[in-house]
Design an enzyme around this catalytic site. Sequence first.
Site, PDB file in Angstrom:
ATOM      1  N   ASP A  14      71.612  64.823  14.760  1.00 10.25           N
ATOM      2  CA  ASP A  14      71.594  64.194  16.083  1.00 10.25           C
ATOM      3  C   ASP A  14      72.972  64.190  16.738  1.00 10.25           C
ATOM      4  OD1 ASP A  14      68.929  63.598  15.798  1.00 10.25           O
ATOM      5  OD2 ASP A  14      69.228  61.483  15.311  1.00 10.25           O
ATOM      6  N   ASP A 123      69.882  49.102  17.267  1.00  7.47           N
ATOM      7  CA  ASP A 123      71.280  49.513  17.248  1.00  7.47           C
ATOM      8  C   ASP A 123      71.842  49.819  18.632  1.00  7.47           C
ATOM      9  OD1 ASP A 123      71.682  49.114  14.546  1.00  7.47           O
ATOM     10  OD2 ASP A 123      70.852  51.067  14.021  1.00  7.47           O
TER      11      ASP A 123
HETATM   12  N1  ARG Z   1      66.184  47.365  11.011  1.00  6.99           N
HETATM   13  C1  ARG Z   1      67.549  47.324  10.647  1.00  6.99           C
HETATM   14  C2  ARG Z   1      68.381  46.690  11.710  1.00  6.99           C
HETATM   15  O1  ARG Z   1      67.927  46.607  12.815  1.00  6.99           O
HETATM   16  C3  ARG Z   1      68.102  48.661  10.261  1.00  6.99           C
HETATM   17  C4  ARG Z   1      68.061  49.757  11.254  1.00  6.99           C
HETATM   18  C5  ARG Z   1      68.816  50.875  10.678  1.00  6.99           C
HETATM   19  N2  ARG Z   1      68.585  52.169  11.163  1.00  6.99           N
HETATM   20  C6  ARG Z   1      68.043  53.181  10.425  1.00  6.99           C
HETATM   21  N3  ARG Z   1      68.217  54.368  10.862  1.00  6.99           N
HETATM   22  N4  ARG Z   1      67.383  52.963   9.330  1.00  6.99           N
HETATM   23  O2  ARG Z   1      69.483  46.265  11.494  1.00  6.99           O
END
Ligand code: ARG
Length: 399
Positions: A14, A123
């Site tokens: 990505d 994120d």
């Molecule tokens: N659900 C978790 C959070 O919002 C982890 C997200 C992490 N991203 C991934 N690509 N697994 O903090």
Amino acid sequence: MINKVVLAYSGGLDTSVIVHWLKKNYNCEVITYTADLGQGENLDEIKEKALRVGASKAYVEDVKKEFLEEYVMPSLRMGAKYEGKYILSTALARPLITKKLIDIANKENADAIAHGSTGKGNDQVRFEVSAAYLAPEIKVIAPVRDWELKSREEEIEYAKKYNIPISITKESPYSIDRNIWGVSIECGVLENPENEPPEDAYLLTKSPEESPDEPAYVSIGFDRSRPVTIDGKEMDIVDVVHHLNDLASLYGIGRTDIVENRLVGIKSREIYEAPAATVLYEAKRALEELILDRESMHLKDMLSVKYAELVYYGLWFTPLREALDEFSSKLLANLTGEVKLKLYKGNCTVISRKSPYSLYDIKLATYEKEDIFDQKQGEAFCNIWGLPLRVQGKLKKSK
Ligand code: ARG
């Protein structure tokens, strides 16, 4: 008009395609930033890769210590777990990465930062809300939200079309975010919450079934709420966490399986691995049980729920989070002592604890002849404690 962008670069497909896409769409210079958070990858290779795919400059920085000290320790101190389970390893890293992106943007005179997060996750929010505070005027670009590429295949097509030298590695069936505090794993077969996570979904931990048949013991020493020794040996915080990750993962400790409420309203099934964090949460809690009075502990427990929400929601850079940190730092100033734990087949159990600030008084607690508690006073206590109930009971009976 955008002249220069600082991109949070992981070295994956990505963000590699993003370097090219940004240059093409904005006709701008792209500088990458990669934080070494203990994700277990070769950072030199990532730096080379960034330059190969077209970055004009590639920053790589070891921020493990800063991450643990400034972000993880306050959260551990507060005992924060989102929805009772998630120790926030991914969520805690985002404000730090954003801060670094902004620092470099300022230094390099860039007019934007960019990240590779999708438009339906948490994120993106954490990056953008943190940036809103740290650099209210800066532009944030999220190519994955904007571009037309719908799948990994289309990204590979794009890379081929524009001769972006990506190395096509075997695709993991999962989406993984890893740092020294934990691993977050989603997608693939995990998307169906009825499916048991297959063993290959776990990166760090042995399955409890395959872990040793004999338990291991470990002692952790805390000084003012910071873990500072393992089995009596003084260690730097980074070493403490590395050591406990290695040890506890061998015993199958730190796996979590959750359907969690994302910020954008979606429910998401995710699994986590956090061996060291699990041990440290248990150990720290055991000392709290010794040193905190009842009301302080209960209030702290309530506030830890709020704290976890703030971290999860991307609200790290807020006066409320800072105030809660001052609260816990004051309240747990005496969290000093030693805890011994037993690690066995996925479980981590506290078996011994001691602190010079312990409020535990065996002369009050004992049922042996050394008892100094005057049990006769129990009667008066019950009478007065129950007084309001007696008044209400009488009223109810008379109606
Ligand atoms: N659900 C978790 C959070 O919002 C982890 C997200 C992490 N991203 C991934 N690509 N697994 O903090």
